[in-house]
Design a protein around this motif. Structure first.
Motif, mmCIF file in Angstrom:
data_model
loop_
_atom_site.group_PDB
_atom_site.id
_atom_site.type_symbol
_atom_site.label_atom_id
_atom_site.label_comp_id
_atom_site.label_asym_id
_atom_site.label_seq_id
_atom_site.Cartn_x
_atom_site.Cartn_y
_atom_site.Cartn_z
ATOM 1 N N GLU A 19 5.646 -6.226 -9.090
ATOM 2 C CA GLU A 19 4.426 -7.035 -9.057
ATOM 3 C C GLU A 19 4.085 -7.466 -7.633
ATOM 4 O OE1 GLU A 19 1.032 -9.160 -10.154
ATOM 5 O OE2 GLU A 19 2.172 -7.557 -11.150
ATOM 6 N N VAL A 20 5.105 -7.858 -6.859
ATOM 7 C CA VAL A 20 4.858 -8.229 -5.457
ATOM 8 C C VAL A 20 4.327 -7.023 -4.683
ATOM 9 C CG1 VAL A 20 5.977 -8.933 -3.305
ATOM 10 C CG2 VAL A 20 6.545 -10.099 -5.444
ATOM 11 N N ARG A 22 2.728 -4.520 -5.920
ATOM 12 C CA ARG A 22 1.371 -4.243 -6.396
ATOM 13 C C ARG A 22 0.353 -5.150 -5.727
ATOM 14 N NH1 ARG A 22 -2.520 -5.942 -9.583
ATOM 15 N NH2 ARG A 22 -1.420 -7.902 -9.993
ATOM 16 N N ARG A 23 0.686 -6.430 -5.599
ATOM 17 C CA ARG A 23 -0.245 -7.363 -4.959
ATOM 18 C C ARG A 23 -0.440 -7.036 -3.481
ATOM 19 N NH1 ARG A 23 -1.441 -12.075 -7.798
ATOM 20 N NH2 ARG A 23 -0.365 -12.248 -9.820
ATOM 21 N N LEU A 24 0.655 -6.674 -2.811
ATOM 22 C CA LEU A 24 0.541 -6.309 -1.397
ATOM 23 C C LEU A 24 -0.307 -5.053 -1.218
ATOM 24 C CD1 LEU A 24 4.204 -6.991 -0.174
ATOM 25 C CD2 LEU A 24 2.162 -8.365 0.272
ATOM 26 N N SER A 26 -2.578 -3.994 -3.316
ATOM 27 C CA SER A 26 -3.964 -4.315 -3.670
ATOM 28 C C SER A 26 -4.689 -4.948 -2.496
ATOM 29 C CB SER A 26 -3.999 -5.262 -4.875
ATOM 30 O OG SER A 26 -3.456 -4.636 -6.022
ATOM 31 N N ARG A 27 -3.988 -5.813 -1.779
ATOM 32 C CA ARG A 27 -4.604 -6.434 -0.609
ATOM 33 C C ARG A 27 -4.820 -5.411 0.501
ATOM 34 N NH1 ARG A 27 -2.065 -12.022 1.195
ATOM 35 N NH2 ARG A 27 -2.890 -12.437 -0.921
ATOM 36 N N ARG A 30 -7.960 -2.829 0.402
ATOM 37 C CA ARG A 30 -9.311 -3.119 0.874
ATOM 38 C C ARG A 30 -9.658 -2.314 2.120
ATOM 39 N NH1 ARG A 30 -8.446 -9.683 0.494
ATOM 40 N NH2 ARG A 30 -8.110 -9.785 -1.802
ATOM 41 N N ARG A 36 -5.036 1.672 -2.387
ATOM 42 C CA ARG A 36 -5.892 1.396 -3.541
ATOM 43 C C ARG A 36 -5.654 2.410 -4.657
ATOM 44 N NH1 ARG A 36 -10.215 2.197 -1.252
ATOM 45 N NH2 ARG A 36 -10.974 4.117 -2.203
ATOM 46 N N VAL A 39 -2.268 1.838 -6.458
ATOM 47 C CA VAL A 39 -2.366 0.776 -7.467
ATOM 48 C C VAL A 39 -3.087 1.292 -8.707
ATOM 49 C CG1 VAL A 39 -3.353 -1.496 -7.956
ATOM 50 C CG2 VAL A 39 -2.271 -1.054 -5.747
ATOM 51 N N THR A 43 0.514 1.827 -11.187
ATOM 52 C CA THR A 43 0.968 0.475 -11.535
ATOM 53 C C THR A 43 1.890 0.481 -12.742
ATOM 54 O OG1 THR A 43 -0.996 -0.569 -10.585
ATOM 55 C CG2 THR A 43 0.230 -1.811 -12.250
#
Length: 351
Positions: A19-20, A22-24, A26-27, A30, A36, A39, A43
């Motif tokens: 999850e960490v 995935r969040r990194l 996702s950020r 951009r 991108r 993810v 995922t």
């Protein structure tokens, strides 16, 4: 019993790590397209791999009884192979999507080559996915001792089995080979404008077994890939998208061709659909019904623009002839002998 809390902590830790990540990603996505797409495609596969790997590492034989131990270990092995295969396929799609995103942005003269590469990449990754899945299934099967024992016999009979499968799947195999042939011979590409069975449309999807043609009225025509290797079809964007549009008018002999030609040139000069290259207006035929055929030609950047330009020119020329030269509208003449009663009647009526 003390091993069960360790297993739960390991699984929770694996989920947290994924999850960490995935969040990194996702950020980072951009600005970084690869992150991108990772993810987007990986995922759930990453979560499943994390859980399975954590279970493999934390699982202790003492957690289950002796009769169930072998079954649990085998199931874990099979699930691990499946999840890793899922993750590998997702990564492959993420990598190729980065390339496809860049190719989509290419316009102008290089667009044709870009669409060819897009078609080839799309088909190759489908083939690669199929191969990866087959290899994974083989690894799953050979994890069973009984199947490994039959390996030698299976290899010995592979020729006969291959022949039987080849005969049974002749149509499918033929379509797959035809799909690869179309992609690498550059005969057909994604977004090509084609005419098939008098149906105009664009290639929306090109797989190893079928082609989806998006027609002008938003219908979908699905054809086997082998159709395009066995039957003729029109490809309007094989070497470029430029098209010459033709408008035909059937009018009377009294039509002033020179004036009509001047009006056509004046009109298309102000029309944004004309590409400012080719145009002409000629009398191309004298028909048996007493009319003459006038053909107007004008070029456009693509087939959609050519269709709209044709309609615009046809409407304008019809209106121009009707308003300015009504005597040139289609008329049918009848030549009767002077002594025919109908001729006398028509003359008396002023016809």
């Amino acid at each position: 019993m003390t091993n069960w809390p360790i297993l739960a902590i390991a699984i929770a830790g694996a989920i947290l790590v994924v999850e960490v990540a995935r969040r990194l990603l996702s950020r980072a996505g951009r600005r970084w397209s690869f992150a991108r797409h990772l993810v987007e495609h990986c995922t759930w596969a990453a979560f499943s791999v994390g859980v399975v790997v954590a279970t493999e590492l934390a699982f202790a034989p003492a957690m289950v009884g002796q009769p169930a131990r072998e079954g649990v270990e085998r199931v874990l092995g099979l699930v691990t192979i499946a999840c890793v295969t899922w993750l590998i396929v997702g990564v492959a799609y993420a990598v190729t999507d980065v390339i496809l995103d860049r190719l989509v942005l290419i316009e102008g003269d290089a667009n044709r080559r870009a669409r060819r590469i897009m078609t080839q990449i799309a088909l190759v990754r489908r083939v690669a996915t199929a191969i990866i899945i087959v290899v994974a299934l083989g690894a799953m099967l050979f994890s069973f001792p009984q199947v490994r024992a039959l390996g030698a016999g299976l290899l010995a009979s592979a020729g006969i089995a291959g022949a039987i499968v080849g005969i049974a799947a002749q149509s499918t195999i033929g379509n797959m080979l035809a799909g690869l042939q179309l992609a690498f011979s550059d005969a057909l590409r994604l977004d090509d404008v084609v005419v098939v069975n008098n149906e105009w449309g664009r290639i929306e999807e090109l797989t190893l077994t079928y082609v989806v043609l998006r027609l002008w009225d938003e219908r979908r025509l699905v054809l086997p890939v082998s159709y395009f290797t066995k039957n003729p079809f029109e490809n309007w964007t094989k070497h470029g998208s430029r098209v010459v549009a033709a408008v035909h008018l059937r009018v009377d002999w009294s039509v002033p061709v020179g004036k009509l030609r001047e009006e056509l040139h004046r009109f298309i000069q102000d029309n944004p659909l004309w590409d400012q290259k080719d145009w002409t207006l000629q009398v191309t035929d004298v028909q048996t019904n007493g009319l003459v055929e006038v053909r107007a030609l004008m070029s456009a950047a693509d087939s959609a623009s050519a269709w709209d330009l044709k309609c615009d020119v046809r409407e304008h020329l019809v209106e121009y002839v009707r308003k300015n030269y009504p005597e040139a509208l289609p008329r049918f003449r009848v030549d009767l002998p002077p002594d025919d009663p109908r001729a006398t009647a028509w003359k008396a009526a002023g016809a």
